[in-house]
Design a protein around this motif. Sequence first.
Motif, short mmCIF file in Angstrom:
data_model
loop_
_atom_site.label_atom_id
_atom_site.label_comp_id
_atom_site.label_asym_id
_atom_site.label_seq_id
_atom_site.Cartn_x
_atom_site.Cartn_y
_atom_site.Cartn_z
N LYS A 175 -68.02 -35.18 -16.55
CA LYS A 175 -67.44 -36.31 -14.64
C LYS A 175 -68.83 -37.06 -14.56
O LYS A 175 -68.23 -37.83 -14.05
CB LYS A 175 -67.01 -35.06 -14.16
CG LYS A 175 -65.99 -35.37 -13.48
CD LYS A 175 -64.47 -34.17 -12.66
CE LYS A 175 -64.70 -34.57 -11.37
NZ LYS A 175 -63.87 -33.32 -10.85
N SER A 229 -69.13 -39.51 -16.55
CA SER A 229 -67.67 -40.72 -16.31
C SER A 229 -68.42 -41.84 -15.42
O SER A 229 -67.83 -42.69 -15.61
CB SER A 229 -66.87 -40.26 -16.25
OG SER A 229 -66.94 -39.35 -17.58
N SER A 230 -68.94 -41.22 -14.25
CA SER A 230 -68.86 -41.60 -12.61
C SER A 230 -70.13 -42.09 -12.56
O SER A 230 -70.27 -43.78 -12.96
CB SER A 230 -68.89 -40.79 -12.07
OG SER A 230 -69.27 -40.73 -11.16
N LEU A 246 -70.75 -43.86 -16.17
CA LEU A 246 -70.57 -44.91 -16.70
C LEU A 246 -69.79 -46.08 -15.80
O LEU A 246 -69.97 -46.90 -15.72
CB LEU A 246 -70.04 -44.58 -18.04
CG LEU A 246 -70.56 -43.67 -19.05
CD1 LEU A 246 -69.26 -43.66 -20.03
CD2 LEU A 246 -71.62 -44.93 -19.82
N LEU A 247 -69.01 -46.20 -15.20
CA LEU A 247 -67.96 -46.15 -14.25
C LEU A 247 -68.70 -46.94 -13.59
O LEU A 247 -68.47 -48.58 -13.44
CB LEU A 247 -67.31 -45.77 -13.54
CG LEU A 247 -65.67 -46.18 -13.24
CD1 LEU A 247 -64.47 -47.32 -13.91
CD2 LEU A 247 -64.83 -44.90 -12.24
N LEU A 248 -69.55 -47.05 -13.12
CA LEU A 248 -70.34 -47.55 -11.84
C LEU A 248 -71.88 -48.41 -12.72
O LEU A 248 -72.65 -48.73 -11.90
CB LEU A 248 -71.53 -46.38 -10.86
CG LEU A 248 -70.56 -45.90 -9.29
CD1 LEU A 248 -69.11 -45.74 -9.59
CD2 LEU A 248 -71.26 -45.57 -8.50
N ALA A 254 -73.95 -47.28 -15.04
CA ALA A 254 -74.75 -46.90 -15.91
C ALA A 254 -75.91 -47.15 -15.66
O ALA A 254 -77.42 -46.54 -16.38
CB ALA A 254 -74.72 -46.67 -16.98
N ARG A 314 -62.24 -38.84 -22.96
CA ARG A 314 -62.83 -38.68 -21.53
C ARG A 314 -61.69 -38.29 -20.47
O ARG A 314 -61.45 -36.97 -19.64
CB ARG A 314 -63.38 -40.07 -20.90
CG ARG A 314 -64.99 -39.87 -21.19
CD ARG A 314 -64.70 -41.03 -19.96
NE ARG A 314 -64.56 -41.99 -20.41
CZ ARG A 314 -65.48 -43.04 -21.49
NH1 ARG A 314 -66.30 -42.54 -21.82
NH2 ARG A 314 -65.51 -44.42 -21.23
N SER A 315 -60.29 -38.60 -20.54
CA SER A 315 -59.42 -38.29 -19.25
C SER A 315 -58.97 -36.87 -19.24
O SER A 315 -58.74 -36.66 -18.30
CB SER A 315 -58.44 -39.11 -19.51
OG SER A 315 -58.93 -41.30 -19.03
#
Lengths: 213, 213
Positions: free
Chosen positions: A102, A105-106, A108-110, A112, A160-161
């Motif tokens: 998790k 993922s967070s 990556l969303l921001l 990296a 991932r999801s």
Amino acid sequence: MSRIRQHNQHLILAAASEEFAAKGFDATQTRDIAARAGMPKANLYYYFQSKENLYSRVLLGFVEPLLHASAALRESDDPVAGLQAYIAARIRIAREHPHIAKVFSSELLLGARQLPEECRDLLYAEAQRNVECLRSWIDRGLLAPVDPEHLMLFIWSATRSYTNLGWQIAHITGQQTPQDEDYARAAATITRLVLGGVVPEVGQSPRALMFAT
Amino acid sequence: MSRIRQHNQHLILAAASEEFAAKGFDATQTRDIAARAGMPKANLYYYFQSKENLYSRVLLGFVEPLLHASAALRESDDPVAGLQAYIAARIRIAREHPHIAKVFSSELLLGARQLPEECRDLLYAEAQRNVECLRSWIDRGLLAPVDPEHLMLFIWSATRSYTNLGWQIAHITGQQTPQDEDYARAAATITRLVLGGVVPEVGQSPRALMFAT
DNA sequence: GTCTATAAGCCGATAGAC
DNA sequence: GTCTATCGGCTTATAGAC
């Protein structure tokens, strides 16, 4: 490294993973990490120097499993076996390290931005190898002519999801926490979509349904 | 509401979306939002009272488009047309509101704790309607017997990632920013996987290939 | 409605005793 | 290595003049 050192670092990393996963990097307080690890905050800084460094170390713990899972695609030269193994491996590691997954993922969303550059390079090279593998299968007619990059991105996002948004699944299916069966169904559904969508001659044949079970 | 009020609120919401998308809720500073909106920080509080409230209002701007896109699945009673329209609609709204989409994803990842409860209920009810629709298609043999919840989760994750992680696509494909063509290919690949995987008789036939183009 | 100046308190990090 | 006490800076939010 001494026994006690290793033990404490392990405790801190575990506590940090949970806190970062629950609230994200910025909302997480080092005070809470220390409390969860059962030691004063100062010890945390003694071992990891800074909050940012601790965060990087948490991320680092996911890179090796990620690379290992990724390599599963190319273990044999069979697209069906490879895709199946790849999907299964990605779901397995996310399940074995739910908190770090998790956090990753967070991150990556921001963008990296806090992932060490050498990690980005390793993961990028690994992804390139898989794209080349898929392309070779397509060229030889073993795989339908999809965009290999997009196919890979789809597998990434789907696997991932299922683990990151487990609470959503639980909410929709009415359960508390995703169970063994949910993960099995997730793997089955993803595998079915991927194999049914891109492997020529598999389609909805009995052979495809076997993989989807 | 006065003209100037509306204009300023719009400016602030747009600025906030970008800042929240780039750094996440906690790392974003109201000072930066105000600067991007071109006004002193106090005005931001005059219009939105608190940072949390502003954040909620940003999220709210995505709920109506989301519900609208979701309803596309049930527009006709044809699974192929419905799934195609649904996927296309989800990619379109994420593209039309790229920043808010990212904020929304981040919020989901952290457990949707700041999403107003009424929004959660609306989205949940909408999801339930879609699950029922899929189930009805399955019961009537129009769709292969997959888990409808899992199929929906895939469409969600796939359509989300294609836009949220655009930078990854760009990195892998070597471009700067995702272009029209990338979105078209994304939609094609997702549609192909979904239709090829779950629509009986479509499989890899010429008809399926048409949809995948 | 707009803006400047400032309050209030939180949090990462460290000093320094043990 | 461990722990307490505290610093110093930063950030949300507001008071109050215009």
